[in-house]
Design a protein around this motif. Structure first.
Motif, mmCIF file in Angstrom:
data_model
loop_
_atom_site.group_PDB
_atom_site.id
_atom_site.type_symbol
_atom_site.label_atom_id
_atom_site.label_comp_id
_atom_site.label_asym_id
_atom_site.label_seq_id
_atom_site.Cartn_x
_atom_site.Cartn_y
_atom_site.Cartn_z
ATOM 1 N N ILE A 26 1.076 -1.009 -0.193
ATOM 2 C CA ILE A 26 -0.151 0.456 0.256
ATOM 3 C C ILE A 26 1.139 1.548 0.059
ATOM 4 N N ALA A 27 1.583 1.322 0.780
ATOM 5 C CA ALA A 27 2.187 2.273 0.630
ATOM 6 C C ALA A 27 3.537 2.961 -0.176
ATOM 7 N N ASP A 28 3.918 2.159 -0.883
ATOM 8 C CA ASP A 28 4.832 1.870 -2.404
ATOM 9 C C ASP A 28 3.777 1.792 -3.530
ATOM 10 N N PHE A 85 13.272 8.472 10.684
ATOM 11 C CA PHE A 85 14.346 7.172 10.168
ATOM 12 C C PHE A 85 15.934 8.502 10.387
ATOM 13 N N VAL A 86 15.659 9.530 10.179
ATOM 14 C CA VAL A 86 17.101 10.471 9.848
ATOM 15 C C VAL A 86 17.392 10.764 11.592
ATOM 16 N N PRO A 95 12.607 1.811 1.325
ATOM 17 C CA PRO A 95 13.454 2.718 1.120
ATOM 18 C C PRO A 95 12.990 3.990 1.039
ATOM 19 N N HIS A 96 14.297 5.656 1.450
ATOM 20 C CA HIS A 96 13.862 6.813 1.470
ATOM 21 C C HIS A 96 14.947 7.273 1.344
ATOM 22 N N SER A 97 14.436 8.839 0.050
ATOM 23 C CA SER A 97 15.693 9.669 0.273
ATOM 24 C C SER A 97 15.398 10.532 1.593
ATOM 25 N N VAL A 143 5.604 1.720 8.134
ATOM 26 C CA VAL A 143 6.869 1.965 7.463
ATOM 27 C C VAL A 143 7.933 2.623 7.998
ATOM 28 N N GLY A 144 7.734 3.860 8.517
ATOM 29 C CA GLY A 144 8.991 3.876 8.932
ATOM 30 C C GLY A 144 8.877 5.667 7.479
#
Length: 207
Positions: A26-28, A85-86, A95-97, A143-144
């Motif tokens: 769902i998130a993607d 996550f930073v 994954p995410h920038s 998903v964070g």
């Protein structure tokens, strides 16, 4: 408070494989799914009055989405907030920038823009789409990659732009009519699409 709420949702990640896969999907893919919803709305009825109402709803939702996402670009340029996550150790499933601002969530903006407009237009799918919009918002936290405030901010921005768009129907009418006419022109060469036109291109009074 924001981080505490984030933890309440994100802590469930990486505990149940099936739940993880559902939330990751769902998130993607939420943006693609909502785009498909707009397309299905456009082609959902052959009855003229209902077809026109559905197509108007799809166009209002698209306009609202574009307006809200444009507003978010401005917000991102004047206010930057780090992703969860930073600053924290989180269960990050996709994954995410880290360089992109966390506030507000584009996914939530798109989801709620479409869902709210459909609710305002009393579309028969409104409850299903609104439920999926909420699930989309939850999945981005799960998903964070977003805080609850990010998706809540996206929902509020979608609500405000939806109210503006729906209050501006008269101003938007020339744009709606132009889209209908352009579609009718294209559909005149494609038999399958002709049954889903509001105007017939060969009727000069409507062109």
């Amino acid at each position: 408070m924001n981080y505490e709420l984030f933890q309440l949702i994100n802590r469930w990640a990486e505990h149940y494989a099936l739940l993880d896969r559902i939330m990751i999907f769902i998130a993607d893919n939420a943006q693609l799914i909502f785009a498909v919803i707009l397309v299905l709305m456009w082609f959902s009825s052959k009855q003229h009055d209902l077809r026109e109402r559905n197509q108007r709803t799809a166009l209002y939702a698209a306009i609202c989405s574009l307006l809200a996402l444009s507003c978010n670009l401005v917000i991102n340029n004047v206010y930057w907030h780090p992703r969860p996550f930073v600053d924290h150790t989180v269960h990050q499933l996709i994954p995410h920038s880290a360089s992109e601002s966390s506030f507000a969530s584009d996914h939530a903006i798109l989801a709620f823009s479409i869902a709210i407009v459909m609710a305002m237009q009393n579309h028969k799918w409104k409850y299903i789409v609104l439920g999926f919009a909420i699930l989309t918002a939850v999945s981005r936290v799960f998903v964070g990659v977003h805080y609850p405030a990010d998706v809540a901010g996206g929902a509020i921005l979608a609500l405000l732009t939806s109210l503006l768009v729906m209050k501006s129907k008269n101003i938007l009418e020339p744009i709606i009519q132009l889209v209908f006419r352009l579609y009718a022109k294209i559909a005149s060469c494609l038999p399958f699409f002709q049954q889903y036109t509001v105007y017939r291109y060969d009727q000069k009074k409507n062109v």
